[in-house]
Design a protein around this motif. Structure first.
Motif, PDB file in Angstrom:
ATOM      1  N   GLU A 130      -0.098   3.498   2.853  1.00 28.65           N
ATOM      2  CA  GLU A 130      -1.280   4.362   2.753  1.00 28.65           C
ATOM      3  C   GLU A 130      -2.558   3.532   2.915  1.00 28.65           C
ATOM      4  OE1 GLU A 130      -1.038   6.323  -0.977  1.00 28.65           O
ATOM      5  OE2 GLU A 130       0.603   7.670  -0.368  1.00 28.65           O
ATOM      6  N   THR A 131      -3.621   4.199   3.357  1.00 22.43           N
ATOM      7  CA  THR A 131      -4.920   3.548   3.514  1.00 22.43           C
ATOM      8  C   THR A 131      -5.643   3.496   2.178  1.00 22.43           C
ATOM      9  OG1 THR A 131      -5.099   4.278   5.809  1.00 22.43           O
ATOM     10  CG2 THR A 131      -7.139   3.672   4.698  1.00 22.43           C
ATOM     11  N   THR A 188       0.807  -1.226   0.000  1.00 29.43           N
ATOM     12  CA  THR A 188       0.000   0.000   0.000  1.00 29.43           C
ATOM     13  C   THR A 188       0.839   1.275   0.000  1.00 29.43           C
ATOM     14  OG1 THR A 188      -0.053   0.067   2.416  1.00 29.43           O
ATOM     15  CG2 THR A 188      -1.788  -1.186   1.316  1.00 29.43           C
ATOM     16  N   SER A 243      -6.278  -0.548   6.005  1.00 31.04           N
ATOM     17  CA  SER A 243      -5.044   0.063   6.496  1.00 31.04           C
ATOM     18  C   SER A 243      -3.981  -1.017   6.648  1.00 31.04           C
ATOM     19  CB  SER A 243      -5.284   0.750   7.842  1.00 31.04           C
ATOM     20  OG  SER A 243      -4.055   1.088   8.460  1.00 31.04           O
TER      21      SER A 243
END
Length: 337
Positions: free
Chosen positions: A160-161, A157, A252
């Motif tokens: 990052e969410t 990710t 998340s």
């Protein structure tokens, strides 16, 4: 004291409330005592906050503890066999992230769910094989797995969410008025309870946790049982990750981190032994609900997060110490007789 009194006094003592608890056995008596503690906490919470016993708040508590309940069910299966998995929180995070990437990339929800469950079970399989082949302490080995999975989640990710807007049915829907996350957690916990009580795998897990050498002599396939339990735990971790993503609406890379310790705490509060051989899903359920109620009422009272950690930690420490004291007391009584 007359002869009649000397004969009836022990009989009366055997009919007392403490004797009734002892007849339930160590696990049953702990569950009964914990139920009383939970009832007292609920009464106190209702006195401290007038909104605590409202239906909306109680449904909110059920929704909030669902993910923890799923992970605690997996942890119960492992701990009764003398095992533990500190990577289930990170596994839930990674599985949630992968599901989010698939969903936002255009894949169907069915494909994402199946793929993530397979990944979670694969992680559990690797954990189980590594533990039985190396004979390494599960605590240390799964701690390493936790770090690896956290790294993969961050890399996937870019730390990052990921927002997810098309997967809310699992986390936001209700069934007969019950939040879907709580319904799923309930099914998982019932299944874990049935597995422990009525299946050969469950009985073997309890036997291994009680005395691994004796289990080996009795012909139980210890490696097979341990690997199977870790595979189940990995699959449940993946399910927890899916429920978490659906409920929050985002994935998340650190979403499940810390939940593994809360799951261990709930299982220990519920009466399981860290050494294995003892534990029950009923006790785990009460442990999960107790932690959820404490967190909820502290939120309602606007208590700062760090003080909530202090309160939760104190509850866990008291539960562990009382459990150890109870074990020593029963051991001393057995030795005296």
């Amino acid at each position: 004291m007359s002869a009649v009194d000397s004969l009836t006094a022990p009989s009366a003592a055997r009919r007392g409330p403490l004797a009734a608890l002892r007849r339930l056995g160590p696990t049953g008596s702990h569950v009964a005592a914990l139920a009383v503690v939970l009832l007292v906490v609920i009464v106190v919470a209702s006195l401290l906050s007038e909104t605590f016993l409202t239906s909306d708040n109680l449904l909110n508590v059920a929704r909030q503890v669902a993910v923890l309940g799923i992970l605690a069910g997996a942890t119960t299966l492992l701990m009764v066999s003398g095992g533990i998995d500190l990577s289930i929180g990170a596994c839930a995070s990674l599985c949630g992230v992968i599901a989010a990437k698939m969903l936002t990339g255009g894949d169907s929800a069915t494909l994402a769910v199946l793929a993530v469950l397979a990944i979670g079970m694969g992680v559990g399989l690797l954990n189980g094989i590594a533990i039985v082949v190396s004979n390494a302490p599960p605590l240390i080995l799964t701690l390493g797995t936790m770090s690896i999975l956290e790294g993969f989640s961050q890399a996937t990710t870019n730390a990052e969410t990921i927002p997810v807007s098309n997967f809310g049915w699992l986390g936001a829907a209700t069934l007969a008025g019950i939040p879907m996350p709580a319904f799923v957690a309930g099914l998982v916990l019932v299944a874990c309870g049935l597995l422990l009580r009525f299946t050969r795998l469950g009985r073997d897990a309890l036997a291994i946790g009680g005395n691994e050498h004796a289990s080996f002599v009795a012909g139980i396939g210890i490696r097979r049982v341990k690997v199977a339990l870790y595979v189940i735990a990995g699959g449940l971790a993946a399910l927890a990750g899916l429920v978490l993503v659906s409920r929050v609406g985002a994935a998340s890379p650190m979403g499940g981190v810390g939940l593994e310790l809360q799951a261990v705490a709930a299982v220990v509060i519920g009466g399981a032994s860290l050494a294995g051989g003892r534990g029950s899903v009923a006790g785990t359920v009460l442990g999960v609900v107790l932690l959820g109620v404490i967190t909820n009422v502290l939120n309602l009272l606007n208590v700062q997060t760090y003080y909530q950690s202090v309160a939760t930690g104190a509850v866990i420490a008291i539960a562990v110490m009382s459990g150890q004291a109870g074990t020593r007391w029963r051991s001393d009584r057995a030795g005296g007789h």
